[in-house]
Structures are given as structure tokens and as C-alpha cells.
Design an enzyme around this catalytic site. Structure first.
Site, PDB file in Angstrom:
ATOM      1  N   CYS A 140      22.622  34.085  11.265  1.00 24.40           N
ATOM      2  CA  CYS A 140      23.494  35.071  10.453  1.00 24.40           C
ATOM      3  C   CYS A 140      23.016  35.337   9.107  1.00 24.40           C
ATOM      4  CB  CYS A 140      24.912  34.659  10.505  1.00 24.40           C
ATOM      5  SG  CYS A 140      25.403  33.021  11.006  1.00 24.40           S
ATOM      6  N   GLU A 158      24.167  44.818  13.061  1.00 27.50           N
ATOM      7  CA  GLU A 158      23.552  43.297  13.408  1.00 27.50           C
ATOM      8  C   GLU A 158      22.878  43.382  14.621  1.00 27.50           C
ATOM      9  OE1 GLU A 158      25.056  39.036  12.546  1.00 27.50           O
ATOM     10  OE2 GLU A 158      26.167  40.186  13.958  1.00 27.50           O
ATOM     11  N   LYS A 215      35.677  24.487  21.379  1.00 28.92           N
ATOM     12  CA  LYS A 215      35.041  25.238  22.251  1.00 28.92           C
ATOM     13  C   LYS A 215      33.569  25.660  21.784  1.00 28.92           C
ATOM     14  CE  LYS A 215      34.546  29.860  24.405  1.00 28.92           C
ATOM     15  NZ  LYS A 215      33.087  29.555  24.134  1.00 28.92           N
ATOM     16  N   GLY A 248      31.183  33.235  14.676  1.00 26.60           N
ATOM     17  CA  GLY A 248      30.871  33.982  15.653  1.00 26.60           C
ATOM     18  C   GLY A 248      30.879  35.382  15.313  1.00 26.60           C
ATOM     19  N   SER A 249      31.046  36.473  16.149  1.00 30.04           N
ATOM     20  CA  SER A 249      31.104  37.799  15.861  1.00 30.04           C
ATOM     21  C   SER A 249      32.184  38.427  15.096  1.00 30.04           C
ATOM     22  CB  SER A 249      31.000  38.735  17.166  1.00 30.04           C
ATOM     23  OG  SER A 249      32.034  38.661  17.873  1.00 30.04           O
ATOM     24  N   THR A 250      31.897  39.336  14.173  1.00 29.12           N
ATOM     25  CA  THR A 250      33.087  39.823  13.480  1.00 29.12           C
ATOM     26  C   THR A 250      34.185  40.413  14.430  1.00 29.12           C
ATOM     27  OG1 THR A 250      31.656  40.551  11.714  1.00 29.12           O
ATOM     28  CG2 THR A 250      33.422  41.703  11.506  1.00 29.12           C
ATOM     29  N   GLY A 251      33.776  41.226  15.432  1.00 28.89           N
ATOM     30  CA  GLY A 251      34.640  41.844  16.479  1.00 28.89           C
ATOM     31  C   GLY A 251      35.799  40.663  17.004  1.00 28.89           C
ATOM     32  N   VAL A 252      35.235  39.745  17.290  1.00 28.22           N
ATOM     33  CA  VAL A 252      35.970  38.411  17.801  1.00 28.22           C
ATOM     34  C   VAL A 252      36.838  37.798  16.726  1.00 28.22           C
ATOM     35  CG1 VAL A 252      36.166  36.162  18.935  1.00 28.22           C
ATOM     36  CG2 VAL A 252      34.354  37.846  19.723  1.00 28.22           C
ATOM     37  N   GLU A 298      33.137  32.399   9.751  1.00 28.59           N
ATOM     38  CA  GLU A 298      31.859  33.022   9.250  1.00 28.59           C
ATOM     39  C   GLU A 298      31.508  33.910  10.353  1.00 28.59           C
ATOM     40  OE1 GLU A 298      28.180  33.780   9.183  1.00 28.59           O
ATOM     41  OE2 GLU A 298      28.106  31.503   9.545  1.00 28.59           O
TER      42      GLU A 298
END
Length: 544
Positions: A327, A426, A212, A265-269, A293
Site C-alpha cells: 500500500c 490504485e 479472517k 484492505g481496500s477502501t471500498g470494503v 488502513e
């Protein structure tokens, strides 16, 4: 049947073309850009041997030219994710059983196709779809992606050659199997190379993949899929789907054959994914590999011995190339008081020279941010610094305009508060926050760098004093996974600076190195005894 040990030596990094006026590569690229803009593409999902068109079309526009239509992609749903998993698992046995040299040569051929005939297409689609200037697109979509393919073949060849010792009367060997199940690759918008590397590094090891990509990277992703198909990648090995993240996760993370996720992608995800996979651990055939990462709040700290011109160059390139949408981009800077005024003056002067606009104008250094959501977020931080906080002010830039494209000027925020919000969070855009520290308190500033952010991706020290360099290297040991001395904190090259960070920045599995490939392999040790024992008794038992 194999009759040899097929080894692939260390390649050299793909040369970066300069696209100088009158050069062949520039003429070819301009021709392709015109070709791409003169047609409207219809992009399907790739599932097994099918090009899947759902009719649920989503428009693709250049971020710097909102009114121009590049084409459409067909968005899928949960059923398409299930179909992609089924297609991958159907292809698994045959793909895993394919000889190493035939597997490897598919990816080497893909690299050669990208280096030649498809180069202007992968560069041009990245310029238009992701608003990268020609140099940023060249080093990403062409050079880095080519390097990933070639170096990963070499690294995997090295792994396969690693074998244990054997004592007399026996033989020991290790086989490196693919994981049992399918691998999920989730890739971001900002690097076409990451979009190509995350699925292919796992596939190269014999795994089958559901990929994806970010919706904002579909335009260049489909070019890469064409290249893989032309290079001979069998149907079902990599399946490209365009679906919403929650839909994807709900299906994949609850499937018993889920074997691993390769994520940027994002840390939250990533945190949510990790939690979900952990909660579902009991349903899987094996413990999934979780490789990610994520974000960064990357720093540059200058010592009082630093050359101001080196500081300025590191910040202007590190913070504003590709609009700060890396990033690894420099987003917080710590400047000693003895050179602060000179650095600030030169930074402001440099920013005034930066042209901003379409990627098709090769004189532009700054282009658009990726979409309206990103634009609105960045504009809100800039407005807060302008109006709502006495501890922050705009030193340069600050103008935002989304009437034609999502344009945000390179912006420097100066703050007197080292924990000001833009020093900590960020932003992922062309915004650099600068803090001036007392020049004689360098060690205190280093401790501040280490404690300010949860991230630990990249960072840089600018200094001529070698004691300062060593102190920073030591005290900032855990503050970044990629550390730079007298350079910007961006621009990692495959095979030269393996990339990845720790803390909230990810699992530090180092894309562009042999370390990452171990994550997509499962070793089996095989011992054969030539003269088996026929009696359970040991010599120590023979005493009378």
C-alpha cells in the site's frame, strides 16, 4: 495476585539477516523450502480448541508456479463464523483476567520462536505462498512481525503505567480494560506481519478475536497460528476462519457483542463496513472501534535540485519491490524537466537489469503478482496505455505472461496528462506512472500532488535544496501519513516510523506505535476518598 509492577523496556529492532551465499540462514532456508515443496499440507480453521476441517477444500499454489500444489485449506461458512464468535466469548473472561505478565510473555515467546526455530518456516511459507523474494520475506514475515510482538508489549506496558495525579486525601487510578465483546481482525495477503499484528495487538490488550486472513495468505497464516499455540496462547483467544468476506460481515456486524474491527484492505470494503456498522449502531452493547488502513496512491516528487541517481534508486525500489504490491509503493512520480531525460534513461537501464522469476532463485528481484484477478487488472491498464490513449506511452516493460505464473514486467508509463487514470487510481502492482513538470514550477507541482488522489498514505520528496524540502513538507502536510525525505516511500519500521495514512487511506491509527493500542482498550477511572465527607454543606454557605 500481583505483587509487582511488571514493566517491559523498549526492545531493539530484530536484525535483518542477509542470506549471503554460504550463510547459515541461507542453508537453513533452502532446506526448509525443499521440505515445504515436498509435502502437501491440509490446513484447518482454528476455532476454540478445535482444528476444523469442513471438507470444502481449496487449493493453494505459488503465484509464480501455478502447477505446483502446496496444499489445501478448508473453507468455512456462516455457521463457522458463529462458532468462532461463541468460542471467543467463552474464552473472554478468563483471558481478560489473566495477569499482564503472563499475557505479555506469550507474545514475547512467540517472537523468540519466530526469531529462531520458526524463522525459515515463516520466511519460506511467505516466499512460496505470496511470491516474495527472500529479502522481502525476511523484512516482513520475520523482522517486522517479531518487532510488532515485542514493541507492542513494551507500548502496552507504557500505557498501563500512565496514571492520573491524586490530591491530598484521595487516590486516583486508571485501569485499562479490554473492549466489551469480541474484535474482528481482517488481514490482507501482502504482509505476513500485518496478518500477525492485527489479531495479536488486540488480543494483547485482553481482547478475544475472530481473525479472517486473505485466502492468498492462508499458507503463512497457519504457520503463525502454530507459533502462537506453541507459545501458549489459550484456545479461543484468537480464532482463525477461512470464509468469504460478505458472510463474515453479515454475521459479525449484526452481533450485539461486536466490539471493534482491525482491518487492512481496500477502501471500498472499508467504506461498506463503516456504513454497515453505523446502520447497526443501535444493536451493539457499546460503540465499536473502527480501525482501518486501506489503499494508497503514493507519490515521489523530485525537485530540480535532486540528484538523479537518488531519484532513480527511490523509484526502482519504491515502485518494484514485491512487485509494487505494497500500500506504500511508489506508483506516481513527478520529475522536473531539467533532470527528466537523465532520470528516464537511467530508469530504463535499471529495469533491464531486473531478473524476474521464482522466489527460489535468489537472483530474482521480481516475482509474480498474487493471483489471476490482479494479473488481469494490471494487464488491462498496461494495454490501455499501449494502445488506447495518446497521452500515455510505455517507457519500459509492459510484457505480461501468466502461462507459468502471474508475471508482469516492471513497467513505467509516461504520461503528458497529470490526471491520467494510472496517476489517480490504485493499481497494486509493478506499474509506475511518470509525469514531467516544468522545473521552475515546483509549487504548482506540489499542489498537483496534493489534489490528484483521494489517498494520503505515503509520499516522498527528493531534493538537495532545503527550502524545497521545507516547502514540500508544509504543502503536503495532509497528503500522506508517512512522509519521506530523500528516500523511497516504503519500508516503515516498527518503533521508528509508525505507519498509517488519512483521507481515503484509513483512520491513521499508526500500527507499530503506542497509538494503535489505545484503540483496543477502554479506560476506567477509579477514585477513592480516604476521609469521606459527612455533611453536604460547603463553607460558603456558613455566612450568617
Amino acid at each position: 495476585m500481583q505483587y509487582g509492577d511488571f514493566y517491559y523496556p523498549m526492545p531493539v529492532n530484530e536484525p535483518v539477516l542477509n542470506y549471503a551465499p554460504g550463510s547459515k540462514e541461507k542453508e537453513a532456508l533452502k532446506k526448509v523450502l525443499k521440505e515445504l515443496k515436498n509435502k502437501i499440507v491440509d490446513i484447518p480453521m482454528y476455532i476454540g480448541n478445535d482444528e476444523v476441517r469442513t471438507g470444502n477444500k481449496k487449493e493453494l499454489h505459488p503465484p509464480h508456479e501455478r502447477r505446483h500444489l502446496l496444499g489445501h485449506y478448508h473453507e468455512g461458512d456462516a455457521d463457522h463464523v458463529k462458532e468462532a464468535i461463541a468460542a471467543a466469548l467463552k474464552a473472554k473472561e478468563k483471558w481478560a483476567g489473566l495477569s499482564w505478565e503472563n499475557r505479555a510473555n506469550i507474545f514475547l515467546k512467540a517472537a523468540d520462536l519466530l526469531a529462531a526455530r520458526y524463522r525459515p518456516y515463516i520466511v519460506g511459507s511467505t516466499m512460496l505462498g505470496q511470491s516474495k523474494n527472500v529479502y522481502q520475506a525476511e523484512i516482513d514475515a520475520a523482522c517486522e512481525l517479531i518487532d510488532f510482538l515485542r514493541f507492542n508489549v513494551h507500548f502496552l506496558s507504557e500505557i498501563y503505567r500512565q496514571q492520573p495525579i491524586s490530591s491530598a486525601g484521595m487516590n486516583n487510578r486508571v485501569e485499562y480494560r479490554p473492549l466489551e465483546g469480541f474484535v474482528l481482525a481482517i488481514t490482507p495477503f501482502n504482509f505476513t506481519a500485518i496478518g500477525g499484528n492485527l489479531p495479536t495487538s488486540a488480543a494483547m490488550c485482553g481482547n478475544v478475536v475472530v481473525w479472517k486472513c486473505a485466502h492468498t495468505q492462508v499458507y503463512s497464516a497457519q504457520v503463525f497460528m502454530h507459533v502462537l499455540k506453541e507459545a501458549g496462547l489459550p484456545d479461543g483467544v484468537i480464532n482463525l476462519v477461512f470464509v468469504d468476506g460478505p458472510v463474515l460481515g453479515e454475521i459479525c456486524f449484526s452481533h450485539p457483542d461486536f466490539a471493534g474491527v482491525h482491518f487492512t484492505g481496500s477502501t471500498g470494503v472499508f467504506n461498506f463496513m463503516w456504513k454497515t456498522i453505523g446502520a447497526n449502531a443501535g444493536i451493539y452493547k457499546s460503540y465499536p472501534r473502527i480501525v482501518g488502513e486501506t489503499g494508497g496512491k503514493d507519490f515521489v516528487i523530485a525537485h530540480k535540485s535532486a540528484d538523479p541517481d537518488v531519484v532513480v534508486a527511490a523509484l526502482t525500489r519504491g515502485a518494484f519491490e514485491y512487485q509494487g504490491q505494497k500500500c506504500s509503493a511508489a506508483s506516481r512520480a513527478y520529475i522536473p524537466s531539467n533532470i527528466a531525460e537523465e532520470v528516464k534513461k537511467k530508469l530504463v537501464a535499471e529495469i533491464k537489469t531486473m531478473k524476474m522469476g521464482s522466489t527460489e532463485d535468489f537472483t530474482n528481484f521480481i516475482n509474480a503478482v498474487i493471483d489471476e484477478k490482479s494479473f488481469d487488472k494490471l494487464e488491462s491498464y498496461i494495454n490501455d496505455a499501449m494502445k488506447n490513449d495518446s497521452s500515455a506511452s510505455i517507457l519500459a516493460g509492459g510484457n505480461c505472461d501468466k502461462s507459468e505464473g502471474f508475471f508482469i514486467e516492471p513497467t513505467i508509463i509516461e504520461t503528458t496528462d497529470p490526471k491520467y487514470v494510472t496517476m489517480c487510481e490504485e493499481l497494486f502492482g509493478p506499474v509506475l506512472t511518470l509525469y514531467v513538470y516544468e522545473g521552475d514550477k515546483f509549487e504548482d507541482a506540489l499542489k498537483l500532488v496534493d489534489s490528484t488522489s483521494a489517498y494520503a498514505l505515503t509520499g516522498a520528496i527528493i531534493a538537495q535544496d532545503r527550502y524545497a524540502v521545507e516547502l514540500a513538507t508544509d504543502l503536503l502536510r495532509y497528503s500522506s501519513g508517512n512522509f519521506y525525505i530523500n528516500d523511497k516511500p516504503t519500508g516503515a519500521v516498527v518503533g521508528q516510523q509508525p505507519f498509517g495514512g488519512a483521507r481515503a487511506s484509513g483512520t491513521n491509527d499508526k500500527a507499530g506505535s503506542i497509538l494503535n493500542l489505545y484503540r483496543w482498550l477502554s479506560a476506567r477511572t477509579i477514585k477513592e476518598t480516604f476521609t469521606p465527607v459527612t455533611d453536604y454543606r460547603y463553607p460558603f454557605m456558613l455566612e450568617k
